[in-house]
Design an enzyme around this catalytic site. Structure first.
Site, PDB file in Angstrom:
ATOM      1  N   TYR A   1       4.438   5.776   0.378  1.00 47.08           N
ATOM      2  CA  TYR A   1       4.633   4.324   0.331  1.00 47.08           C
ATOM      3  C   TYR A   1       6.115   3.989   0.187  1.00 47.08           C
ATOM      4  CZ  TYR A   1       4.844  -0.320  -1.834  1.00 47.08           C
ATOM      5  OH  TYR A   1       5.168  -1.621  -2.151  1.00 47.08           O
TER       6      TYR A   1
ATOM      7  N   GLU B   1       9.795   0.836  -6.148  1.00 47.11           N
ATOM      8  CA  GLU B   1       9.410   2.233  -5.924  1.00 47.11           C
ATOM      9  C   GLU B   1      10.463   2.988  -5.117  1.00 47.11           C
ATOM     10  OE1 GLU B   1       6.731   4.104  -6.889  1.00 47.11           O
ATOM     11  OE2 GLU B   1       5.893   2.501  -8.132  1.00 47.11           O
TER      12      GLU B   1
END
Length: 345
Positions: free
Chosen positions: A157, A135
């Site tokens: 995140y 990510e």
């Protein structure tokens, strides 16, 4: 002499597979868990049962990634040769709703452990692994993504994980610590949490087959991911910490599949042939034979900023560590579906 490992997040998917692997190799394993009013150890209950009989050296310690003093105490008790930091608020969509908590656990948590290792004088003894993530690449500028691909995080995140990534490198360079990042692309298994899209879909396919529910709601069908198996990836973690020198490695299969393909594969295993009708939020997955709507789109599952395509290049891990993924995409989906079907039956 056997090694001692400390695994944070030991009750999660990766923590469970890693604990099993290290114990099989003769490690003494300490696992850190958050204290809770209800049991949260279902994945590792079989290990705990074996530990109670003295069959394996597996010990749980209570701790929290937001508590510096507690982490310091745990490291004093374990004096580990290897620390695998797997604890995190790991749901990307949830991080948009809890950004401060996510930053505290995922960003500052690894910093707290690294500094505890330093202040306890364990710098020469203890090797540190940080569970980094694909990510980080977010809005990708090149495909496939490797260790040299620029980062562009697209969620709280990912931003928190980016802070942790550079903290690991900083402690490695500033203090000579053996501290490494594993930039792991998506990895799944029957132990994956039920709120994650892969497990949500395989479980729903099994539930619909058994007549327990009628349909499932999902988000973005056209997100593409590089999906591997958690068992393969925890072996990569071990290899990273047992390399000649600390470094950062991508672990990935090099293949991409869409959420749409994942859904079709799981439902095909359940005996359904999905056809898609409509567009955008009105799109539906319909059983070609029965004509029933089995899959719907729910916009509440969309991320405010989406990551459209992730595909990893694990050449460095293959050449330097000898790491190779062993499970195919279809094998992973089938294993998860069959496990869900058996559990629900």
């Amino acid at each position: 002499m056997s090694k001692t490992a400390l695994i944070t997040g030991v009750t999660g998917q990766d923590g469970t597979y890693l604990a099993r692997r290290l114990l099989a190799l003769g490690y003494r394993v300490y696992g850190m868990v958050r204290r809770a009013s209800l049991p949260n150890t279902a994945r590792i209950d079989s290990l705990l049962a074996r530990a109670q009989t003295g069959e394996i050296p597996f010990t749980l310690l209570s701790g929290d990634m937001t508590d510096s003093g507690g982490l310091h105490r745990i490291l004093e008790i374990a004096e580990p040769d290897e620390v695998y930091n797997l604890a995190a608020q790991s749901h990307v969509r949830v991080s948009f709703d809890t950004p401060e908590y996510t930053a505290d656990v995922d960003g500052l948590g690894p910093l707290r452990i690294l500094d505890a290792i330093r202040t306890l004088g364990l710098t020469e003894k203890t090797r540190f692994y940080q569970a980094s993530t694909s990510e980080l690449f977010g809005k990708v500028c090149q495909t496939p993504q490797s260790e040299t691909t620029p980062f562009h995080p697209r969620s709280p995140y990912a931003s928190a994980k980016l802070f942790a990534y550079w903290t690991v490198i900083n402690y490695r360079e500033a203090y000579g610590m053996f501290a490494s990042n594993g930039i792991l692309f998506n990895h799944e298994s029957p132990l994956r949490g039920e709120t994650f899209i892969t497990r949500k879909i395989t479980r729903a396919a099994a539930q619909i087959k058994l007549g327990l529910i009628e349909k499932v709601a999902v988000g973005n069908l056209d997100a593409y991911r590089d999906w591997g198996h958690a068992a393969d990836y925890v072996e990569g973690m071990r290899l990273i910490l047992n390399a000649e020198k600390a470094d950062d490695f991508v672990l990935a299969t090099g293949e991409t599949h869409s959420v749409r393909e994942l859904t079709e594969t799981a439902f095909r295993l359940a005996g359904f042939d999905l056809v898609w009708k409509g567009t955008g939020s009105d799109e539906k997955g319909i059983d070609r034979v029965g004509g029933k709507v089995l899959v719907e789109i729910d916009p509440t599952f969309f991320r405010p900023t989406e990551v459209d395509l992730l595909c990893g290049d694990a050449t460095k891990a293959r050449e330097r560590l000898g790491w190779e993924p062993k499970h195919s995409f279809r094998d992973i989906v089938e294993e998860m579906f069959q496990a869900d079907l058996a559990a629900l039956s």
